[in-house]
Design a protein around this motif. Structure first.
Motif, PDB file in Angstrom:
ATOM      1  N   ASN A 137      40.185  34.876  34.077  1.00  0.00           N
ATOM      2  CA  ASN A 137      41.419  35.110  34.803  1.00  0.00           C
ATOM      3  C   ASN A 137      41.906  33.852  35.505  1.00  0.00           C
ATOM      4  OD1 ASN A 137      42.877  35.902  37.456  1.00  0.00           O
ATOM      5  ND2 ASN A 137      43.181  37.578  36.013  1.00  0.00           N
TER       6      ASN A 137
ATOM      7  N   ALA B  33      45.363  44.073  34.510  1.00  0.00           N
ATOM      8  CA  ALA B  33      45.458  42.725  33.933  1.00  0.00           C
ATOM      9  C   ALA B  33      44.099  42.047  33.899  1.00  0.00           C
ATOM     10  CB  ALA B  33      46.456  41.890  34.726  1.00  0.00           C
ATOM     11  N   CYS B  34      43.353  42.173  34.996  1.00  0.00           N
ATOM     12  CA  CYS B  34      42.046  41.507  35.069  1.00  0.00           C
ATOM     13  C   CYS B  34      40.990  42.235  34.227  1.00  0.00           C
ATOM     14  CB  CYS B  34      41.583  41.403  36.511  1.00  0.00           C
ATOM     15  SG  CYS B  34      42.539  40.218  37.472  1.00  0.00           S
TER      16      CYS B  34
ATOM     17  N   ASN C   7      41.806  40.429  30.619  1.00  0.00           N
ATOM     18  CA  ASN C   7      41.465  39.004  30.716  1.00  0.00           C
ATOM     19  C   ASN C   7      40.170  38.802  31.474  1.00  0.00           C
ATOM     20  OD1 ASN C   7      44.093  39.389  30.070  1.00  0.00           O
ATOM     21  ND2 ASN C   7      44.873  37.714  31.327  1.00  0.00           N
TER      22      ASN C   7
END
Lengths: 149, 149
Positions: free
Chosen positions: A141, A134-135, A138
DNA sequence: ATACAATTTTGTAATGATTACAAATATATT
DNA sequence: AATATATTTGTAATCATTACAAAATTGTAT
């Protein structure tokens, strides 16, 4: 301890722990929140139901549970201990950006190194750090702002 | 960083760290003492040579070295961080009786679990706990008295 | 039920590692 | 030598955890 149908009171008794109100509530929280809560997470949450709860009780209880091997303390995070009601062997991945901790399956037995012949092994901890998927996407964050420390 | 013949000053420069007197002394201590010292161990020892040394400098330096990946911080011990100048992958075994920390060779690559596809892995920590061979024999253990906590 | 003993919970105070911060010192550059 | 930059130092704050003793609860035996 995964099956919700098991009675918590009996579960504690089976492990030689007297099932006080506080202990049941703390165990209930742990089983319902497998996101590796900190002591404070547990305290804040359970205190909503048990208004007189003391943080010392949380510490005492977690120590008791750990000694009885019904939970495990994690040292994946820098500052504080986090707790996991899943006592089966598995690894923990800590994302440096969002501070999230992920469980991951791993065959720890394949690790068995000759180097430890003669050692009596009680616990096996596997801690990885890095960046979670996820990071990776994005760049900006959200979690990191609330939890960076 | 295992070869003693390498010049410490150059070694630091190569890793983008300006080689101050304190930093060299701290690095020298770490390389000469691979027994996973605590911050206080390092401070106490280096202060004998560098009388003005501040513990803050030790913390600053260890953080700097860790960021530059020339040492690794271990969380094998409960309370405090210990440091290891051996940055190659290997496991750490902590004896619950004598509190000693042992390195052990382990093929971490075999661990590579599918579960972490998509994760960018920076560090891999393997922490085992249990009883070391020495403590298995000696029921009455000397180290435990001085270090039990 | 009642009284006594043992266990658990609670709150406060200590501990101890780590961090924040600003002043002092040392180093590099012009 | 003068100035800017980086490093070190000391003190004070932070924060998780532990120690400890009083208060409350629970269990047991009468």
């Amino acid at each position: 301890m995964t099956d919700k149908s098991i009675n918590l009171t009996e579960y504690l008794i089976e492990h030689g722990i007297r099932p006080s109100f506080q202990r049941i509530k703390i165990l209930q929280y742990l089983i319902g929140n497998k996101d590796h809560p900190t002591v404070d997470d547990i305290y804040q949450a359970v205190a909503k139901e048990v208004s007189t709860l003391s943080k010392t009780t949380v510490y005492n209880t977690l120590t008791l549970f750990t000694q009885a091997s019904i939970i495990k303390g994690l040292r994946a995070s820098e500052n504080e201990i986090r707790y996991d009601p899943d006592t089966a062997d598995h690894g923990h991945f800590k994302c440096k950006k969002c501070s999230g901790i992920y469980d991951f399956a791993v065959n720890i037995d394949t690790l068995q190194s000759d180097a430890l012949a003669g050692f009596q092994i009680h616990e096996k901890g596997i801690y990885f750090t890095g960046i979670c998927p996820a990071c990776m996407e994005n760049k900006t964050n959200s979690k990191s702002e609330e939890e960076t420390k």
